[in-house]
Design a protein around this motif. Structure first.
Motif, PDB file in Angstrom:
ATOM      1  N   PHE A 259      10.664  -9.600  22.959  1.00 43.82           N
ATOM      2  CA  PHE A 259      11.941  -9.592  21.993  1.00 43.82           C
ATOM      3  C   PHE A 259      11.517  -8.788  20.646  1.00 43.82           C
ATOM      4  CE2 PHE A 259      13.291 -13.445  24.060  1.00 43.82           C
ATOM      5  CZ  PHE A 259      14.423 -12.789  24.721  1.00 43.82           C
ATOM      6  N   GLY A 260      10.397  -8.554  20.436  1.00 46.81           N
ATOM      7  CA  GLY A 260       9.844  -7.556  19.290  1.00 46.81           C
ATOM      8  C   GLY A 260       9.358  -8.380  18.026  1.00 46.81           C
ATOM      9  N   TYR A 261       9.686  -9.733  18.084  1.00 45.73           N
ATOM     10  CA  TYR A 261       9.481 -10.520  16.703  1.00 45.73           C
ATOM     11  C   TYR A 261       8.134 -11.033  16.796  1.00 45.73           C
ATOM     12  CZ  TYR A 261      14.543 -10.675  16.217  1.00 45.73           C
ATOM     13  OH  TYR A 261      15.858 -10.061  15.943  1.00 45.73           O
ATOM     14  N   TYR A 262       7.319 -10.996  15.586  1.00 50.27           N
ATOM     15  CA  TYR A 262       5.755 -11.336  15.617  1.00 50.27           C
ATOM     16  C   TYR A 262       5.702 -12.141  14.257  1.00 50.27           C
ATOM     17  CZ  TYR A 262       5.783  -7.896  19.496  1.00 50.27           C
ATOM     18  OH  TYR A 262       5.891  -7.330  20.458  1.00 50.27           O
ATOM     19  N   TYR A 263       4.891 -13.240  14.577  1.00 46.44           N
ATOM     20  CA  TYR A 263       4.725 -13.928  13.179  1.00 46.44           C
ATOM     21  C   TYR A 263       3.705 -13.423  12.407  1.00 46.44           C
ATOM     22  CZ  TYR A 263       7.703 -17.548  15.160  1.00 46.44           C
ATOM     23  OH  TYR A 263       8.925 -18.246  15.887  1.00 46.44           O
ATOM     24  N   ILE A 264       3.662 -13.454  11.008  1.00 52.89           N
ATOM     25  CA  ILE A 264       2.402 -13.118  10.018  1.00 52.89           C
ATOM     26  C   ILE A 264       2.426 -14.299   9.262  1.00 52.89           C
ATOM     27  CG2 ILE A 264       2.131 -10.556  10.633  1.00 52.89           C
ATOM     28  CD1 ILE A 264       3.728 -10.135   7.988  1.00 52.89           C
ATOM     29  N   ARG A 265       1.625 -14.513   8.290  1.00 52.01           N
ATOM     30  CA  ARG A 265       1.630 -15.573   7.461  1.00 52.01           C
ATOM     31  C   ARG A 265       1.978 -14.751   6.029  1.00 52.01           C
ATOM     32  NH1 ARG A 265      -3.586 -18.006   6.875  1.00 52.01           N
ATOM     33  NH2 ARG A 265      -4.451 -16.426   8.164  1.00 52.01           N
ATOM     34  N   GLY A 266       2.548 -15.678   5.131  1.00 50.79           N
ATOM     35  CA  GLY A 266       2.753 -15.039   3.799  1.00 50.79           C
ATOM     36  C   GLY A 266       1.612 -15.162   2.907  1.00 50.79           C
ATOM     37  N   PRO A 267       1.729 -14.430   1.636  1.00 50.64           N
ATOM     38  CA  PRO A 267       0.714 -14.360   0.800  1.00 50.64           C
ATOM     39  C   PRO A 267       0.266 -15.787   0.401  1.00 50.64           C
ATOM     40  CG  PRO A 267       2.495 -13.644  -0.311  1.00 50.64           C
ATOM     41  CD  PRO A 267       2.972 -13.760   1.081  1.00 50.64           C
ATOM     42  N   TRP A 268      -1.051 -15.867  -0.181  1.00 49.29           N
ATOM     43  CA  TRP A 268      -1.512 -17.083  -0.896  1.00 49.29           C
ATOM     44  C   TRP A 268      -0.897 -17.364  -2.112  1.00 49.29           C
ATOM     45  CZ3 TRP A 268      -3.427 -20.553   2.152  1.00 49.29           C
ATOM     46  CH2 TRP A 268      -4.275 -20.044   3.443  1.00 49.29           C
TER      47      TRP A 268
ATOM     48  N   PRO B 160       0.858  -1.231   0.066  1.00 48.88           N
ATOM     49  CA  PRO B 160       0.053  -0.058   0.067  1.00 48.88           C
ATOM     50  C   PRO B 160       0.735   1.293  -0.101  1.00 48.88           C
ATOM     51  CG  PRO B 160       0.047  -0.757   2.062  1.00 48.88           C
ATOM     52  CD  PRO B 160       0.828  -1.765   1.346  1.00 48.88           C
ATOM     53  N   GLY B 161       2.098   1.049   0.347  1.00 52.04           N
ATOM     54  CA  GLY B 161       2.875   2.097   0.242  1.00 52.04           C
ATOM     55  C   GLY B 161       3.636   2.687   1.604  1.00 52.04           C
ATOM     56  N   PRO B 162       4.123   3.481   1.729  1.00 53.03           N
ATOM     57  CA  PRO B 162       4.987   3.790   3.219  1.00 53.03           C
ATOM     58  C   PRO B 162       3.777   4.313   4.227  1.00 53.03           C
ATOM     59  CG  PRO B 162       5.694   5.628   1.626  1.00 53.03           C
ATOM     60  CD  PRO B 162       4.660   4.543   0.836  1.00 53.03           C
ATOM     61  N   ALA B 163       4.139   3.802   5.603  1.00 52.85           N
ATOM     62  CA  ALA B 163       3.102   4.039   6.351  1.00 52.85           C
ATOM     63  C   ALA B 163       2.888   5.563   6.896  1.00 52.85           C
ATOM     64  CB  ALA B 163       3.604   3.232   7.639  1.00 52.85           C
ATOM     65  N   MET B 164       1.884   5.806   7.114  1.00 51.50           N
ATOM     66  CA  MET B 164       1.511   7.532   7.304  1.00 51.50           C
ATOM     67  C   MET B 164       0.851   7.177   8.769  1.00 51.50           C
ATOM     68  SD  MET B 164       2.576   8.784   4.720  1.00 51.50           S
ATOM     69  CE  MET B 164       1.574  10.075   3.615  1.00 51.50           C
ATOM     70  N   GLY B 165       1.201   8.448   9.418  1.00 54.63           N
ATOM     71  CA  GLY B 165       0.458   8.584  10.605  1.00 54.63           C
ATOM     72  C   GLY B 165       1.196   8.726  11.820  1.00 54.63           C
ATOM     73  N   GLY B 166       0.791   8.812  12.988  1.00 49.85           N
ATOM     74  CA  GLY B 166       1.678   9.134  14.337  1.00 49.85           C
ATOM     75  C   GLY B 166       2.157   7.713  14.821  1.00 49.85           C
ATOM     76  N   ALA B 167       3.194   7.911  15.608  1.00 46.98           N
ATOM     77  CA  ALA B 167       4.066   6.742  16.093  1.00 46.98           C
ATOM     78  C   ALA B 167       3.204   6.088  17.011  1.00 46.98           C
ATOM     79  CB  ALA B 167       5.252   7.312  16.593  1.00 46.98           C
ATOM     80  N   VAL B 168       3.339   4.769  17.199  1.00 44.83           N
ATOM     81  CA  VAL B 168       2.712   3.774  18.384  1.00 44.83           C
ATOM     82  C   VAL B 168       3.563   3.903  19.374  1.00 44.83           C
ATOM     83  CG1 VAL B 168       1.481   1.635  18.541  1.00 44.83           C
ATOM     84  CG2 VAL B 168       1.415   2.695  16.308  1.00 44.83           C
ATOM     85  N   PRO B 169       3.124   4.001  20.621  1.00 40.78           N
ATOM     86  CA  PRO B 169       4.144   4.032  21.825  1.00 40.78           C
ATOM     87  C   PRO B 169       4.420   2.251  22.113  1.00 40.78           C
ATOM     88  CG  PRO B 169       1.882   4.311  22.470  1.00 40.78           C
ATOM     89  CD  PRO B 169       1.856   4.459  21.056  1.00 40.78           C
ATOM     90  N   LEU B 170       5.595   2.122  21.830  1.00 38.73           N
ATOM     91  CA  LEU B 170       5.905   0.856  22.025  1.00 38.73           C
ATOM     92  C   LEU B 170       7.187   0.555  23.101  1.00 38.73           C
ATOM     93  CD1 LEU B 170       6.186  -0.770  18.433  1.00 38.73           C
ATOM     94  CD2 LEU B 170       4.406  -1.044  20.190  1.00 38.73           C
ATOM     95  N   ARG B 171       7.457  -0.347  23.711  1.00 38.91           N
ATOM     96  CA  ARG B 171       8.229  -0.511  24.683  1.00 38.91           C
ATOM     97  C   ARG B 171       9.495  -1.143  24.375  1.00 38.91           C
ATOM     98  NH1 ARG B 171       4.049  -2.414  29.411  1.00 38.91           N
ATOM     99  NH2 ARG B 171       3.530  -3.865  27.660  1.00 38.91           N
ATOM    100  N   PRO B 172      10.705  -0.893  24.680  1.00 33.08           N
ATOM    101  CA  PRO B 172      11.962  -1.776  24.301  1.00 33.08           C
ATOM    102  C   PRO B 172      12.147  -3.075  25.146  1.00 33.08           C
ATOM    103  CG  PRO B 172      12.447  -0.130  26.061  1.00 33.08           C
ATOM    104  CD  PRO B 172      10.937   0.150  25.670  1.00 33.08           C
ATOM    105  N   THR B 173      12.743  -4.141  24.800  1.00 34.01           N
ATOM    106  CA  THR B 173      12.841  -5.335  25.366  1.00 34.01           C
ATOM    107  C   THR B 173      13.467  -5.015  26.819  1.00 34.01           C
ATOM    108  OG1 THR B 173      13.464  -6.449  23.263  1.00 34.01           O
ATOM    109  CG2 THR B 173      14.061  -7.359  25.211  1.00 34.01           C
ATOM    110  N   PRO B 174      12.907  -5.533  27.731  1.00 42.04           N
ATOM    111  CA  PRO B 174      13.516  -5.193  29.051  1.00 42.04           C
ATOM    112  C   PRO B 174      14.764  -6.066  29.352  1.00 42.04           C
ATOM    113  CG  PRO B 174      11.209  -6.602  29.121  1.00 42.04           C
ATOM    114  CD  PRO B 174      11.688  -6.437  27.836  1.00 42.04           C
ATOM    115  N   ALA B 175      15.455  -5.574  30.411  1.00 43.51           N
ATOM    116  CA  ALA B 175      16.711  -5.964  30.672  1.00 43.51           C
ATOM    117  C   ALA B 175      16.665  -7.449  31.072  1.00 43.51           C
ATOM    118  CB  ALA B 175      17.256  -5.296  31.855  1.00 43.51           C
ATOM    119  N   TRP B 176      15.598  -7.848  31.538  1.00 45.08           N
ATOM    120  CA  TRP B 176      15.308  -9.167  32.106  1.00 45.08           C
ATOM    121  C   TRP B 176      14.056  -9.626  31.557  1.00 45.08           C
ATOM    122  CZ3 TRP B 176      19.596 -11.507  33.743  1.00 45.08           C
ATOM    123  CH2 TRP B 176      20.559 -10.869  34.740  1.00 45.08           C
TER     124      TRP B 176
END
Length: 125
Positions: free
Chosen positions: A116-125, A93-109
């Motif tokens: 860890f910030g890795y999320y699964y999505i399925r590939g195209p059919w 669809p093109g580059p993302a537009m809009g405001g930033a989403v408040p996300l947290r960094p990986t904690p020290a422990w």
């Protein structure tokens, strides 16, 4: 001779109808089908954490037939299996537009693999 022609036409019609039915069900080739698509429309593909190396959530593309993912946590009995609802399409669809989403960094422990910030999505059919 006439029965051979009738038989050939009958087989051709049956094959055509079978192919048409399989094309209709191509989008519903997973166990959850439409329910997964509805859940994906209501929720983002990423979680609450971003990947420290990239500075953003990382989409791990799995085969389109993958349906479940395992989340591991530290501690007794802290493992869960959930569905993979999100699937990307080939149309970018093109580059993302809009405001930033408040996300947290990986904690020290970290206490869970979701942090860890890795999320699964399925590939195209």
């Amino acid at each position: 001779m006439n029965t051979k022609l009738t038989m050939t036409i009958g087989v051709a019609i049956a094959l055509t109808m079978g192919l048409a039915a399989s094309q209709l069900l191509a989008g519903e080739n997973t166990f959850f089908g439409k329910r997964a698509a509805r859940r994906a429309m209501c929720t983002p593909w990423y979680g609450d954490y971003y990947n420290g190396a990239w500075g953003a959530p990382v989409a791990v593309v799995v085969p389109p037939t993958a349906e479940f993912q395992t989340h591991w946590g530290w501690g007794v009995g802290n493992m869960r299996v959930t569905t993979i609802d999100h699937q990307y399409s080939r149309n970018w669809p093109g580059p993302a537009m809009g405001g930033a989403v408040p996300l947290r960094p990986t904690p020290a422990w970290p206490q869970d693999t979701d942090q860890f910030g890795y999320y699964y999505i399925r590939g195209p059919w």
